[in-house]
Design a protein around this motif. Sequence first.
Motif, PDB file in Angstrom:
ATOM      1  N   ASP A 251      13.290   0.996   6.492  1.00  0.00           N
ATOM      2  CA  ASP A 251      12.229   1.279   5.644  1.00  0.00           C
ATOM      3  C   ASP A 251      11.452  -0.316   5.379  1.00  0.00           C
ATOM      4  N   GLY A 252      10.305  -0.110   5.457  1.00  0.00           N
ATOM      5  CA  GLY A 252       9.439  -1.384   5.264  1.00  0.00           C
ATOM      6  C   GLY A 252       8.338  -0.768   4.591  1.00  0.00           C
ATOM      7  N   TRP A 253       7.356  -1.702   4.200  1.00  0.00           N
ATOM      8  CA  TRP A 253       6.134  -1.169   3.493  1.00  0.00           C
ATOM      9  C   TRP A 253       4.835  -1.725   4.365  1.00  0.00           C
TER      10      TRP A 253
ATOM     11  N   VAL B 288       0.873  -1.207   0.029  1.00  0.00           N
ATOM     12  CA  VAL B 288       0.178   0.003  -0.122  1.00  0.00           C
ATOM     13  C   VAL B 288       0.870   1.385  -0.113  1.00  0.00           C
ATOM     14  N   ALA B 289       1.834   1.419   0.952  1.00  0.00           N
ATOM     15  CA  ALA B 289       2.503   2.833   0.992  1.00  0.00           C
ATOM     16  C   ALA B 289       3.852   2.209   1.976  1.00  0.00           C
ATOM     17  N   PRO B 290       4.865   3.137   1.701  1.00  0.00           N
ATOM     18  CA  PRO B 290       5.824   3.163   2.552  1.00  0.00           C
ATOM     19  C   PRO B 290       5.626   3.200   3.949  1.00  0.00           C
ATOM     20  N   SER B 291       6.343   2.639   4.725  1.00  0.00           N
ATOM     21  CA  SER B 291       6.255   2.610   6.132  1.00  0.00           C
ATOM     22  C   SER B 291       7.369   2.094   7.168  1.00  0.00           C
ATOM     23  N   TRP B 292       7.536   2.813   8.270  1.00  0.00           N
ATOM     24  CA  TRP B 292       8.974   2.700   8.826  1.00  0.00           C
ATOM     25  C   TRP B 292       8.558   1.266   9.676  1.00  0.00           C
ATOM     26  N   HIS B 293       9.566   0.319   9.510  1.00  0.00           N
ATOM     27  CA  HIS B 293       9.604  -0.819  10.017  1.00  0.00           C
ATOM     28  C   HIS B 293      10.322  -0.856  11.553  1.00  0.00           C
ATOM     29  N   THR B 294       9.665  -0.388  12.448  1.00  0.00           N
ATOM     30  CA  THR B 294      10.378  -0.336  13.822  1.00  0.00           C
ATOM     31  C   THR B 294      11.247  -1.598  14.385  1.00  0.00           C
TER      32      THR B 294
END
Length: 143
Positions: free
Chosen positions: A68-70, A57-63
């Motif tokens: 960088d995650g998804w 769906v969109a880039p998202s920080w993978h804590t």
Amino acid sequence: MLPPSWDHQPTPVTALAPDPLTPTRDITHAHFQAGDTVVVLKGVAGGELWGESMRVVAPSWHTPTDEDGWRLRDATGGSQSYVTAHPRYLVHLSLRCPDCLIYLRAMEDALLARFADRNELIDCGWYTTTALGQLVHTADARA
């Protein structure tokens, strides 16, 4: 090579098995794009790899990995429709890219013979979902 079975199936039997490939897989964030259909491989079902199909769906920080995650959407909903995952957990379904095909073949070689005598849906226990909706591989879990 048979494609992985990505349909949702009955509740799997858990059979802990080491994942020899995903923790060291070198796939960058740029390998996937919003709109891609992917699978997160989780085990074996009836002689094929099994996993959950999702849409990027969109880039998202993978804590959990500080990378960088998804953000992924599971179209079937379930207990959690959206999760964030590291790119190394994902395999293209919408594209036949060489990197993902090589990874699929290596996972088949590592797992299918091990569970050849079992027909049930087997979850190898590699992933958990945190309270923040982050999909985490056991190799990436923090204490």
